[in-house]
Design a protein around this motif. Structure first.
Motif, PDB file in Angstrom:
ATOM      1  N   UNK A  25       0.890  -1.311   0.019  1.00 33.71           N
ATOM      2  CA  UNK A  25      -0.046   0.152  -0.122  1.00 33.71           C
ATOM      3  C   UNK A  25       0.883   1.207   0.157  1.00 33.71           C
ATOM      4  N   UNK A  26       2.090   1.168   0.828  1.00 28.09           N
ATOM      5  CA  UNK A  26       2.948   2.477   0.843  1.00 28.09           C
ATOM      6  C   UNK A  26       3.467   2.578  -0.438  1.00 28.09           C
ATOM      7  N   UNK A  27       4.079   1.686  -1.019  1.00 32.10           N
ATOM      8  CA  UNK A  27       4.730   1.941  -2.460  1.00 32.10           C
ATOM      9  C   UNK A  27       3.628   1.981  -3.517  1.00 32.10           C
ATOM     10  N   UNK A  28       2.411   1.636  -3.425  1.00 36.20           N
ATOM     11  CA  UNK A  28       1.573   2.038  -4.274  1.00 36.20           C
ATOM     12  C   UNK A  28       1.127   3.343  -4.178  1.00 36.20           C
ATOM     13  N   UNK A  29       0.826   3.931  -3.084  1.00 39.13           N
ATOM     14  CA  UNK A  29       0.685   5.542  -2.684  1.00 39.13           C
ATOM     15  C   UNK A  29       1.623   6.200  -3.170  1.00 39.13           C
ATOM     16  N   UNK A  30       3.020   5.787  -3.072  1.00 38.20           N
ATOM     17  CA  UNK A  30       4.199   6.533  -3.349  1.00 38.20           C
ATOM     18  C   UNK A  30       4.241   6.664  -5.069  1.00 38.20           C
ATOM     19  N   UNK A  31       4.007   5.641  -5.482  1.00 34.42           N
ATOM     20  CA  UNK A  31       4.285   5.648  -7.044  1.00 34.42           C
ATOM     21  C   UNK A  31       3.140   6.228  -7.695  1.00 34.42           C
ATOM     22  N   UNK A  32       2.002   6.343  -7.250  1.00 30.29           N
ATOM     23  CA  UNK A  32       0.880   7.287  -7.846  1.00 30.29           C
ATOM     24  C   UNK A  32       1.097   8.706  -7.426  1.00 30.29           C
ATOM     25  N   UNK A  33       1.882   9.055  -6.527  1.00 31.17           N
ATOM     26  CA  UNK A  33       2.122  10.396  -6.162  1.00 31.17           C
ATOM     27  C   UNK A  33       3.285  11.009  -6.801  1.00 31.17           C
ATOM     28  N   UNK A  34       4.467  10.127  -6.953  1.00 29.98           N
ATOM     29  CA  UNK A  34       5.740  10.744  -7.610  1.00 29.98           C
ATOM     30  C   UNK A  34       5.620  10.317  -8.928  1.00 29.98           C
ATOM     31  N   UNK A  35       5.295   9.328  -9.584  1.00 25.16           N
ATOM     32  CA  UNK A  35       5.484   8.949 -10.632  1.00 25.16           C
ATOM     33  C   UNK A  35       5.524   9.874 -11.923  1.00 25.16           C
ATOM     34  N   UNK A  36       4.516  10.929 -11.544  1.00 30.63           N
ATOM     35  CA  UNK A  36       4.249  11.816 -12.815  1.00 30.63           C
ATOM     36  C   UNK A  36       5.403  12.819 -13.001  1.00 30.63           C
ATOM     37  N   UNK A  37       6.633  12.739 -12.177  1.00 32.53           N
ATOM     38  CA  UNK A  37       7.699  13.814 -12.334  1.00 32.53           C
ATOM     39  C   UNK A  37       8.406  13.920 -13.764  1.00 32.53           C
ATOM     40  N   UNK A  38       8.574  12.519 -14.266  1.00 35.49           N
ATOM     41  CA  UNK A  38       9.305  12.284 -15.428  1.00 35.49           C
ATOM     42  C   UNK A  38       8.917  10.976 -16.068  1.00 35.49           C
TER      43      UNK A  38
END
Length: 353
Positions: free
Chosen positions: A122-135
């Motif tokens: 759950x933590x890694x999923x939330x992190x991915x959806x939060x930060x993956x849009x940078x590049x």
């Protein structure tokens, strides 16, 4: 007296000056954030089917993406569904720790593995959806980490089902090979998901889905086989834990449907950009699946101890815990290897421009 009054007036004046500067200080600490974009304003790679708006601009400072946790965009609920789920699992772990000796009781370690793996995915999923849009590279790298978390959760599910939910006759037939096979399937699932993401725009969508869904489906069928066997050989209505096990199966299958089908946004294109996406429903149902699974495993831990203590020695609990660590390291290496391939691919592409 006049001196004291003048000092107080001076302090009040300084305080008023500081209050006047507060808005400027706050705006400097949290500057105005760029607005969201339409799908036509972001590279094709970042566009989601039937989602027309709410995209965050690329190449902003990290602070922008972290603060976007509290802003409205098309990933907001994808972040919060699993972030709140992780907080629920964390609170639940603290409550269970009041009655379960996770440190001193080896028979509690498979339950601990389930809790840690649930918290991780759950933590890694939330992190991915939060930060993956940078590049583009961040998109790959963070979702590769997300797949590591998914693989950990698959292993945690297998560990809890194997140790607490399995019946004795099933263990005699499958027990010796179950956990090594589960670990192998977790690694294959991680590899399939990472490779499907790596080939995201060079393969048809259905091919990518097959590469991601088939290994994960095989892992799920194997990891849950003790529950299916138990449901077929026992009266589920007389077994409270089995009722919750069947509940988690129902929630998982429902979540899998919304993972593979972009509904309802396919029927309402552009109207589910913030709320109502199938992936949001997938997240919510998977959290419910996990909570049912944790509750069922805790009930089994508490009520079936004479059985599993006889069938599993302390050494087997240590093996389950050690294999969990080894599987997590293997999946992290797979993600790192695939991230390296992505970086080299992007560097070659940039040099060719």
């Amino acid at each position: 007296m006049a001196t004291i009054v003048m000092e107080k007036i001076g302090r009040l004046f300084i305080t008023l000056q500081q209050l006047r500067q507060a808005p400027r200080l706050l705006s400097g600490a949290a500057p105005s954030m760029p607005g969201t974009l339409r799908d036509s304003e972001v590279p094709r790679f970042f566009r989601e089917r039937h989602i027309h708006s709410g995209y965050r601009p690329l190449h902003q400072p990290w602070r922008y993406y972290l603060l976007s946790l509290f802003r409205r965009h098309n990933e907001t609920l994808n972040v919060w569904t699993h972030l709140l789920g992780a907080l629920l699992v964390l609170v639940l772990t603290g409550r269970l720790a009041e009655t379960v000796d996770f440190a001193g009781d080896p028979h509690a370690w498979p339950l601990l593995v389930l809790l840690l793996s649930s918290l991780a995915y759950m933590s890694l999923s939330a992190t991915a959806h939060l930060l993956a849009g940078r590049s583009e590279f961040c998109h790959f790298a963070f979702f590769f980490l997300d797949y590591v978390g998914v693989a950990q959760y698959q292993y945690g599910s297998a560990a809890a089902h194997f140790y607490y939910a399995a019946e004795e006759d099933w263990l005699r037939r499958v027990g010796p090979v179950f956990m090594p096979a589960a670990a192998l399937l977790c690694c294959l699932s991680c590899l399939g998901c990472c490779y499907g993401k790596y080939r995201n725009h060079s393969l048809p969508p259905w091919v990518r889905k097959v590469g991601q869904v088939v290994p994960s489906s095989l892992a799920y069928a194997w990891d849950t086989s003790p529950v299916f066997h138990r449901a077929l050989t026992r009266a589920w209505w007389a077994d409270p834990a089995l009722t919750f096990h069947l509940g988690q199966v129902g929630f998982f299958l429902s979540s899998a449907f919304f993972f593979t089908q972009p509904l309802p946004e396919r029927c309402l294109p552009g109207r589910c950009d913030f709320v109502g996406q199938g992936h949001q429903l997938f997240h919510a149902l998977l959290v419910l699946c996990t909570l049912c699974q944790i509750h069922a495993s805790h009930l089994d831990y508490a009520s079936r101890r004479p059985l599993y203590a006889r069938l599993h020695g302390d050494g087997e609990a240590r093996f389950v815990l050690g294999l969990y660590v080894a599987t997590a390291i293997a999946c992290a290496l797979i993600a790192g290897f695939m991230a390296g391939r992505v970086r080299r691919l992007l560097e070659r592409r940039d040099r060719s421009k």
